[in-house]
Design a protein around this motif. Structure first.
Motif, PDB file in Angstrom:
ATOM      1  N   TYR A 307       0.831  -1.211   0.000  1.00  0.00           N
ATOM      2  CA  TYR A 307       0.000   0.000   0.000  1.00  0.00           C
ATOM      3  C   TYR A 307       0.866   1.264   0.000  1.00  0.00           C
ATOM      4  O   TYR A 307       0.521   2.267  -0.651  1.00  0.00           O
ATOM      5  N   GLN A 310       2.099   1.844  -3.491  1.00  0.00           N
ATOM      6  CA  GLN A 310       1.004   2.362  -4.305  1.00  0.00           C
ATOM      7  C   GLN A 310       0.764   3.843  -4.036  1.00  0.00           C
ATOM      8  O   GLN A 310       0.537   4.623  -4.967  1.00  0.00           O
ATOM      9  N   GLU A 311       0.843   4.222  -2.777  1.00  0.00           N
ATOM     10  CA  GLU A 311       0.556   5.602  -2.403  1.00  0.00           C
ATOM     11  C   GLU A 311       1.567   6.572  -3.028  1.00  0.00           C
ATOM     12  O   GLU A 311       1.203   7.679  -3.450  1.00  0.00           O
ATOM     13  N   ARG A 314       0.525   7.086  -6.595  1.00  0.00           N
ATOM     14  CA  ARG A 314      -0.699   7.886  -6.674  1.00  0.00           C
ATOM     15  C   ARG A 314      -0.423   9.370  -6.447  1.00  0.00           C
ATOM     16  O   ARG A 314      -1.116  10.227  -7.003  1.00  0.00           O
ATOM     17  N   LYS A 315       0.584   9.675  -5.648  1.00  0.00           N
ATOM     18  CA  LYS A 315       0.938  11.086  -5.435  1.00  0.00           C
ATOM     19  C   LYS A 315       1.413  11.747  -6.726  1.00  0.00           C
ATOM     20  O   LYS A 315       1.376  12.975  -6.854  1.00  0.00           O
TER      21      LYS A 315
END
Length: 347
Positions: A307, A310-311, A314-315
């Motif tokens: 996670y 992934q974060e 995504r940023k």
């Protein structure tokens, strides 16, 4: 004896003509095979007895033999034997509202990815078009619903067996064949640059979903994990993908297998993000937590780490999804298919 599923419509019409059969008979036979999954010519009742006998003498439908099935909660792994004695795997995956079939394109694989069990055995041979199609027909015949999605993500590198895979795709997506949507057929590649460019120029193949295994944000690390990167380097792969002629509403899938303490750090996530952010409208990223195998000394990262990776992406406004593989407990997941293990299972 010829294998009927080796031929496309035009080729089969020519063969039928040589046998003295009218062109429309081709469509009748293909309807029985690809729509009704009939394998016995004697049951094709809109053909005369003479024609049925003739076809039985000249053709067979199947070349694979079903050896066993290994069920799991979310999938069923099918083990098939080829006529020359090789074992291959096909995995039927139960999705929320549809069925997906993961087909193999080779016996073994020559690419040599360090995290993949299939690579342990090397490449034994390419599968034929009929052997690829047979995987679909034999599974569909007993599947509870229609198989709508096909992914070339089983054993082998599909683009290294280009001609056989292409003809299989033609049969899969043609109205006279299995009649799948092109948007529901996916080709997964380790990144063969020349073949990606060939696919981009191919009117049929460029319509399919394309997934490319990246697995590292740098050339050096990718070479370590995927030796094929020495001749198909990361920069060349990205350039070929940036130039791939997708319309604006379609994206190429970048597959990234997350391996604990190798390619899963936030720093590596940031490096990956910076690499693809300028072209983020062209790509989406699938993060795949590594699927363990007793023959490989790698580990799956924690989900917290997945996670966190992934974060970071995504940023940078990169479309990123976590793909949890199915069939892990029966060695039917991504990177777990292996011929040698099959030989032990079926003895």
């Amino acid at each position: 004896m010829r294998v009927l599923t080796s031929f496309n419509l035009t080729e089969l019409r020519d063969i039928f003509k040589e046998l003295g059969l009218e062109p429309y008979r081709t469509g009748q036979v293909l309807d029985w095979v690809y729509k009704k999954f009939e394998t016995d010519f004697q049951n094709m009742t809109n053909l005369s007895k003479t024609h049925r006998s003739m076809l039985s003498e000249h053709f067979k439908v199947h070349t694979l033999e079903l050896v066993s099935k290994v069920p799991a909660e979310d999938s069923v792994k099918y083990i098939f034997r080829t006529e020359d004695g090789h074992l291959i795997e096909t995995v039927l995956i139960f999705e929320r509202d549809h069925l997906t079939l993961c087909v193999s394109s080779q016996v073994g694989c020559a690419v040599g990815c360090k995290f993949c069990a299939t690579a342990k055995d090397g490449l034994l041979r390419n599968l034929t078009t009929s052997e690829i199609i047979d995987q679909y027909l034999l599974v569909q015949k007993e599947a509870p619903n229609r198989i709508r999605n096909v992914v070339f993500m089983g054993m082998g590198e599909p683009l290294a067996n280009y001609e056989a895979v292409r003809k299989a795709v033609e049969i899969m997506v043609s109205s006279w064949g299995i009649d799948l949507s092109k948007r529901r057929v996916s080709i997964s590649t380790s990144g063969l640059v020349a073949q990606i460019r060939r696919m981009a120029q191919d009117p049929l193949m460029k319509e399919l979903n394309l997934a490319v295994s990246i697995n590292a944000p740098s050339q050096a690390l990718r070479e370590t994990l995927m030796p094929i990167s020495k001749t198909n380097n990361l920069e060349e792969i990205l350039q070929a993908l940036i130039e791939f002629p997708y319309p604006p509403d379609r994206r190429i899938m970048l597959e990234y297998v997350l391996i604990k303490d190798l390619n899963d750090s936030p720093k590596q996530a940031q490096a990956l993000a910076k690499l693809i952010a300028p072209y983020r409208r062209k790509f989406k990223v699938n993060l795949i937590p590594y699927n363990p195998d007793p023959s490989i000394p790698f580990e799956r990262p924690s989900m917290e780490g997945v996670y966190a990776f992934q974060e970071v992406l995504r940023k940078y406004n990169i479309s990123t999804f976590i793909r949890l593989s199915k069939g892990i407990e029966v060695f039917g997941a991504c990177g777990q298919l292996r011929s040698k293990r099959l030989e032990l299972m079926v003895k």
